[in-house]
Structures are given as C-alpha cells and as structure tokens.
Scaffold this active site. Sequence first.
Site, mmCIF file in Angstrom:
data_model
loop_
_atom_site.group_PDB
_atom_site.id
_atom_site.type_symbol
_atom_site.label_atom_id
_atom_site.label_comp_id
_atom_site.label_asym_id
_atom_site.label_seq_id
_atom_site.Cartn_x
_atom_site.Cartn_y
_atom_site.Cartn_z
ATOM 1 N N SER A 142 0.907 -1.346 -0.363
ATOM 2 C CA SER A 142 0.172 -0.341 -0.151
ATOM 3 C C SER A 142 0.268 1.133 0.016
ATOM 4 O O SER A 142 2.031 1.444 0.930
ATOM 5 C CB SER A 142 -0.816 0.302 1.897
ATOM 6 O OG SER A 142 -1.464 1.589 0.967
ATOM 7 N N TYR A 156 -2.059 -0.440 10.336
ATOM 8 C CA TYR A 156 -2.127 -0.842 8.863
ATOM 9 C C TYR A 156 -0.261 -0.768 7.618
ATOM 10 O O TYR A 156 -0.240 -1.615 7.150
ATOM 11 C CB TYR A 156 -3.172 -0.362 8.270
ATOM 12 C CG TYR A 156 -3.258 -1.087 6.547
ATOM 13 C CD1 TYR A 156 -3.545 -2.091 5.823
ATOM 14 C CD2 TYR A 156 -3.069 0.617 5.845
ATOM 15 C CE1 TYR A 156 -3.866 -2.456 4.934
ATOM 16 C CE2 TYR A 156 -3.125 0.515 4.709
ATOM 17 C CZ TYR A 156 -3.479 -0.676 4.305
ATOM 18 O OH TYR A 156 -4.339 -1.200 3.402
HETATM 19 P P1 NAP Z 1 -11.561 -4.737 0.434
HETATM 20 O O1 NAP Z 1 -13.011 -4.426 -0.848
HETATM 21 O O2 NAP Z 1 -12.128 -4.613 1.976
HETATM 22 O O3 NAP Z 1 -12.072 -6.587 0.305
HETATM 23 C C1 NAP Z 1 -11.354 -7.023 1.352
HETATM 24 C C2 NAP Z 1 -11.107 -8.397 0.209
HETATM 25 O O4 NAP Z 1 -10.327 -9.243 1.232
HETATM 26 C C3 NAP Z 1 -12.956 -9.418 0.596
HETATM 27 O O5 NAP Z 1 -12.641 -10.417 -0.118
HETATM 28 C C4 NAP Z 1 -12.458 -10.531 1.920
HETATM 29 O O6 NAP Z 1 -13.546 -11.388 1.874
HETATM 30 C C5 NAP Z 1 -11.356 -10.633 2.445
HETATM 31 N N1 NAP Z 1 -10.965 -10.882 3.884
HETATM 32 C C6 NAP Z 1 -10.600 -10.085 4.544
HETATM 33 N N2 NAP Z 1 -10.228 -10.936 5.689
HETATM 34 C C7 NAP Z 1 -9.783 -11.987 4.987
HETATM 35 C C8 NAP Z 1 -9.333 -12.884 5.475
HETATM 36 N N3 NAP Z 1 -8.454 -12.568 7.093
HETATM 37 N N4 NAP Z 1 -9.237 -13.745 5.209
HETATM 38 C C9 NAP Z 1 -9.304 -14.412 3.817
HETATM 39 N N5 NAP Z 1 -10.062 -13.012 2.942
HETATM 40 C C10 NAP Z 1 -9.976 -12.255 3.818
HETATM 41 O O7 NAP Z 1 -10.074 -4.869 -0.102
HETATM 42 P P2 NAP Z 1 -9.863 -3.887 -1.027
HETATM 43 O O8 NAP Z 1 -9.969 -2.673 -1.161
HETATM 44 O O9 NAP Z 1 -9.958 -4.069 -1.894
HETATM 45 O O10 NAP Z 1 -7.624 -4.207 -0.911
HETATM 46 C C11 NAP Z 1 -7.392 -5.564 -1.151
HETATM 47 C C12 NAP Z 1 -5.752 -5.720 -0.808
HETATM 48 O O11 NAP Z 1 -5.365 -4.220 -1.188
HETATM 49 C C13 NAP Z 1 -5.816 -5.165 0.517
HETATM 50 O O12 NAP Z 1 -4.412 -5.737 1.366
HETATM 51 C C14 NAP Z 1 -5.235 -4.020 0.802
HETATM 52 O O13 NAP Z 1 -4.522 -3.236 2.224
HETATM 53 C C15 NAP Z 1 -4.613 -3.510 -0.121
HETATM 54 N N6 NAP Z 1 -5.144 -2.251 -0.642
HETATM 55 C C16 NAP Z 1 -6.252 -1.720 -0.446
HETATM 56 C C17 NAP Z 1 -6.343 0.168 -1.050
HETATM 57 C C18 NAP Z 1 -7.720 0.743 -1.263
HETATM 58 O O14 NAP Z 1 -7.623 1.689 -1.818
HETATM 59 N N7 NAP Z 1 -8.278 -0.272 -1.896
HETATM 60 C C19 NAP Z 1 -5.167 0.565 -1.411
HETATM 61 C C20 NAP Z 1 -4.181 0.797 -0.851
HETATM 62 C C21 NAP Z 1 -4.034 -0.818 -0.579
HETATM 63 P P3 NAP Z 1 -14.767 -11.478 2.212
HETATM 64 O O15 NAP Z 1 -15.747 -10.443 1.376
HETATM 65 O O16 NAP Z 1 -15.890 -12.779 2.387
HETATM 66 O O17 NAP Z 1 -15.100 -10.259 3.099
#
Ligand code: NAP
Length: 248
Positions: A142, A156
């Site tokens: 991130s 985080y």
């Molecule tokens: P999101 O929309 O909150 O989706 C999270 C996903 O992870 C969901 O599919 C959730 O499953 C799953 N999950 C959560 N806890 C879990 C666990 N313990 N075991 C297995 N699966 C789990 O997240 P996102 O924004 O797409 O982020 C994805 C990645 O990108 C993360 O690592 C995040 O830190 C990183 N990231 C995101 C952003 C951003 O702005 N969005 C920026 C930087 C980095 P359920 O659907 O079953 O809950």
Amino acid sequence: MTRVALVTGGSRGIGAACCRLLAARGYAVVVNYAGNEAAAQAVVAEIAGSGGRAVAVQGDVAVEADVLRMFAAADALGMLGALVNNAGVVDLPARVDEMSVERLNRMFSINIIGSFLPSREAIRRMSTKHGGKGGGIVNLSSAAATLGAPGQYVDYAASKGAIDSFTIGLARELAAEGIRVNAVRPGVIDTDIHASGGWPDRVAQVRDSLPMKREGTAEEVAQAITWLLSDEASYVTGAILNVSGGRG
Ligand code: NAP
C-alpha cells in the site's frame, strides 16, 4: 494441464477484479473469501458466464488449516501457476497509544502471516526445487507503507512495510527456482475497504488532494497485478510497483 491462480480475498474489490482478469487470461481461479459467500459466488458465476472456470473457497488467510484447504481446492483444479496475496484489512482510526493488543494481533496476523502462509504453500507447489514448473506471486502492499498513515492506522502501514520487505526477500530467495515475486502499492482505490475502516466517504473527501484528482479503480490495480504475473514481466522480480496515480 490447466494453470490455476489462487486469489486471497477474491470476493470483493481488487481481489475480485484480479479473479475476473486472470480468468480472462485463461487461468482456472480459486476465489478465496472470509465471510461474504454471496459476493464470492457472484464472482464465480460471472467467470463461468464468460466461459471460464472458478471455485469459491471460504477461509481465513491467517489460519493454517484454512490455507491448506484453499490450496487443496487449487490442486483439484489443476497446476498452480499464480498466487495473489490480496486479502488485507484496515481498522478504525486510532493513534498507536490507543491500540489494543487484540487489534495489533488481528492486523499483523491477517496482513502479514496471511501472506506468508499462502506463499509457503505456493512455493511448495511451484518451485523447481520442489519439482514444480515455476510461477508468480504478487503481494498487495500500500502507499501507506511509505506514508505511515499517522493518526489513522500506523499498524496497517507497518504491516504493508513488512510486505515490502517480504517481497524483496522472497524474490531473491526464489529467483533461481522459477518463481517471480513482486508487489503493487495501490493508492486510494474505490473499494469497500474505506467503509470497513470507519471512513465510508474517504474517497470523495480526499479525491481533490490526489495528484490525478481522482481515485483509482480495482481494475486498474488488477491490470498491473496481471501484468506482473504474465510472461511480459519475465525479468521482473522483487519489484514494488506504485499503482497510486502519483501518490506516496
Ligand atoms: P476490500 O474491498 O475490503 O476486500 C477485502 C477482501 O479481503 C474481501 O474479499 C474479503 O472477503 C477478504 N478478506 C478479508 N479478511 C480476510 C481474511 N482474514 N481471510 C481471507 N480473506 C479475507 O479490500 P480492497 O480495497 O480490495 O483491498 C485489497 C488489498 O489491497 C488489501 O490488501 C489492501 O490492504 C490493499 N490496498 C487497498 C487500497 C484501497 O484503497 N482500496 C489501497 C492500498 C492497498 P469477504 O468478502 O468474505 O469479506
């Protein structure tokens, strides 16, 4: 033999976009999810509707038995060729002097151990040292890893700093074994994660402060991940690619 991609947290957001794109590139996909079965099944149905193959597998990336189950599902589909360590969580805004040990254990278990355990299983299948045919791993870091997220979630940010080090070390450990390991550092991406951090309006509120004056999409991050996994990136390993529209 069918090449298989396993995407942790593939039910929503960036992970779901990765599942769709990897399926379009010919992978059979394991769509891992934690609790949202309906979202995972919707991704599977969409892939099947486009002529691809996918299965949804519930499991917590931080729980070893669950991770073993996800990989057993991958083995049933074909030969593993790609792992996206995408599952990750944030938490409510807090200063470090307010953080409970429960919060820290959850954050570091899911975001750090939850990338180590799936990687271990992928290495056992893909490394030429273990008789495998090689493959690719992409980790989700991130922009917070470099910005630190003060007053919001330094825990985080630190977990993503660990992912950066993990990526560099693992890439070098596996460079001669047919596995490339890279990371992406997304900036502000329009997904559900901001609501789960107690800030549902975050994207709209920070949009004007972003260098491109807009947030990124899950598909834009998935495109970078898919490229890192492709043969077009055959000499790229240990790279940490900012997909942040100039932020961080
Ligand atoms: P999101 O929309 O909150 O989706 C999270 C996903 O992870 C969901 O599919 C959730 O499953 C799953 N999950 C959560 N806890 C879990 C666990 N313990 N075991 C297995 N699966 C789990 O997240 P996102 O924004 O797409 O982020 C994805 C990645 O990108 C993360 O690592 C995040 O830190 C990183 N990231 C995101 C952003 C951003 O702005 N969005 C920026 C930087 C980095 P359920 O659907 O079953 O809950």
